[in-house]
Enzyme design. Structure first.
Site, PDB file in Angstrom:
ATOM      1  CB  THR A  30      -4.120 -11.130  10.447  1.00  9.32           C
ATOM      2  OG1 THR A  30      -4.903 -10.171  11.143  1.00  9.32           O
ATOM      3  CG2 THR A  30      -2.777 -11.231  11.133  1.00  9.32           C
ATOM      4  CB  SER A  32      -2.943 -11.397  20.269  1.00 11.12           C
ATOM      5  OG  SER A  32      -3.075 -11.948  18.961  1.00 11.12           O
ATOM      6  CE1 TYR A  45      -4.514 -15.772  13.872  1.00 10.86           C
ATOM      7  CE2 TYR A  45      -5.071 -13.513  14.459  1.00 10.86           C
ATOM      8  CZ  TYR A  45      -4.991 -14.524  13.520  1.00 10.86           C
ATOM      9  OH  TYR A  45      -5.382 -14.274  12.226  1.00 10.86           O
ATOM     10  CG  HIS A  46      -2.908 -10.397  15.730  1.00 12.37           C
ATOM     11  ND1 HIS A  46      -3.778 -10.302  16.799  1.00 12.37           N
ATOM     12  CD2 HIS A  46      -3.648 -10.112  14.629  1.00 12.37           C
ATOM     13  CE1 HIS A  46      -4.982  -9.961  16.352  1.00 12.37           C
ATOM     14  NE2 HIS A  46      -4.938  -9.840  15.050  1.00 12.37           N
ATOM     15  CE  LYS A  93      -3.054 -16.120  10.712  1.00  8.75           C
ATOM     16  NZ  LYS A  93      -3.505 -17.002   9.649  1.00  8.75           N
TER      17      LYS A  93
END
Ligand code: NAD
Ligand code: USQ
Length: 398
Positions: free
Chosen positions: A145, A187, A189-190, A193
């Site tokens: 991302t 976040s 989520y990020h 990554k």
């Protein structure tokens, strides 16, 4: 080429699997259908009616004669089955979409934070271990991302494609070193990554796994030429406060007469790409793998950059929709600039799809066609980044 599409039942994975199959590749989808289960838990459905995976694959075979195999497997939990699958099937490449991908979902509560880290880090690590342990020369393409870079770390300097050259002071003077661009996730989520990036650095160096990490922007649109062939092949269209991404949400909101939900001033600048370009980029990445022993190859997979309020204004002009400035549930910069290097895909032949090319209308038509399936109580984003951010105007009560 024999290609495994991990997470191939999802929004990006499904059209990619069809695109690769259409090109004549031997495609196997590996997915645990967790995304469908999360919809059940959240009591929400894709705006478009998505067929069960078995029906999707049957229709694809009937229409094209091409067979796509499906393996129901949890990448994070079923390592042994994954290794056996690699040994038996010996794929040439894997495209890894199989992670929990929504930032708001990852910030909902302690259980979704833990699930997102456990699922994503273990899934990615298991794939890498399986490649290294079998000793097969499987090229891995991973969907990362733009959010790994964060927004604003380097001011207006262009965000490089993965690596930054820095000057390191030594007693004998400065030396140049190439490092991964500093991680600055916004976040949980990020953050997963950014952890994936370290796993890639290690396995490419220790085991010479060939890895391409695609730092993708926000994907918009729904259909590709393959998913549009038959309604039973239609791609998913998420519009809810957790999984819906900003541009598709605005298009859906305009279609049902809901005010456009701009978080804060809408000064957030983000990178975008149409789903048609996502599938082309993955194809290009598969055709141009790194050499064994190379460090992970990073491409910025973005075609355009917009401010959220610019998108709201564009859609408002197109449709007459009202714009609502809501309190921002996220912890993010109110305004940021974004300048992204994206030369690599252009050099390899990507012809970018622009927002201005009529596809906004296409996405809007899809939203209009299925607007009666919308549950308006699911539109407002309710996942907050920190306690106490819930204070809300009237619209938040809908
Ligand atoms: P999605 O949730 O629609 O699809 C992910 C798929 O992976 C789902 O089908 C899910 O069931 C599967 N999956 C998740 N965990 C799994 C596991 N442990 N084992 C097996 N299957 C598993 O998401 P998407 O929008 O298609 O995104 C795909 C990838 O692209 C993600 O890694 C995401 O981070 C990345 N990405 C997406 C966007 C976007 O705007 N959608 C933008 C940039 C990057
Ligand atoms: N936003 C609004 N109104 C909305 C929804 C979002 O103003 O109704 C704002 C958000 O506050 C944020 C921006 O729009 O500033 C983008 O939000 P988003 O939900 O569209 O995108 P994001 O959370 O960043 O995540 C999506 C995908 C994720 C991918 C990422 C790429 O879900 O998988 O990694 O885009 S990127 O943004 O480049 O990191």
């Amino acid at each position: 080429m024999k290609v495994f599409v991990l997470g191939g039942d999802g929004f990006c994975g499904w059209p990619t699997a069809l695109h690769l199959s259409d090109l004549g590749h031997d495609v196997t989808i590996v997915d645990n259908l967790s995304r469908r289960k999360i919809d059940v838990d959240l009591e929400v459905e894709s705006l478009t009616p998505i067929a069960p995976i078995g029906e999707r694959l049957k229709v694809w075979k009937e229409l094209t004669g091409n067979e796509i195999n499906f393996v129901h497997l949890d990448l994070a939990e079923e390592y042994d089955r994954l290794e056996v699958l690699f040994r038996e099937q010996r794929p040439d490449a894997v495209v890894h979409f199989g992670e929990q991908r929504a930032a708001p979902y990852s910030m909902r509560d302690s259980s979704t934070k833990r699930y997102t880290v456990d699922n994503n880090v273990r899934a990615t690590h298991n794939v890498l271990v399986a490649i290294a342990t079998t000793g097969l020369d499987i090229a891995m393409v991973h969907l990362g991302t733009m959010g790994v870079y964060g927004y604003g770390w380097s001011g207006t300097a262009p965000i490089p494609e993965g690596y930054l050259t820095v000057k390191v002071p030594t007693p004998d003077g400065e030396i140049d070193r190439e490092i991964l661009h500093p991680a600055n996730p916004g976040s949980v989520y990020h953050m997963t990554k950014t952890l994936d990036q370290l796993l890639f650095a290690f396995y490419s160096s220790n085991d010479q796994v060939r890895i391409t990490d695609l730092h993708q922007g926000i994907v918009w649109g729904t259909q590709t030429s393959q998913t549009a062939l038959d309604e039973r092949l239609i791609n998913r269209f998420d519009y809810d406060g957790d999984y819906g991404t900003v541009l598709n949400r605005f298009l859906m909101q305009a279609a049902i007469g809901h005010p456009l939900t701009v978080h804060g001033t809408g000064g957030q600048t983000r990178a975008f790409i149409h789903i048609r370009d996502t599938v082309r980029c993955v194809q290009i990445a598969l055709e141009n793998p790194p050499t064994r022993g190379d460090k992970p190859q990073v491409f910025n997979q973005v075609t355009e950059v917009y401010r959220v309020r610019e998108l709201a204004e564009l859609i408002s002009k197109l449709t007459g929709a009202e714009i609502a400035n809501l309190p921002n549930p996220r912890r993010e910069a109110v305004e940021n600039e974004l300048n992204v290097s994206r030369e690599k895909f252009l050099a390899l032949g990507l012809d970018p799809t622009k927002l201005s090319e009529g596809l906004l209308e296409e996405a809007r038509d899809i939203a209009l066609r299925y607007k009666d399936r919308a549950d308006t109580t699911k539109i407002i984003a309710r996942s907050v980044w920190r306690q106490g951010m819930e204070t809300s105007p009237d619209l938040m009560k809908s």
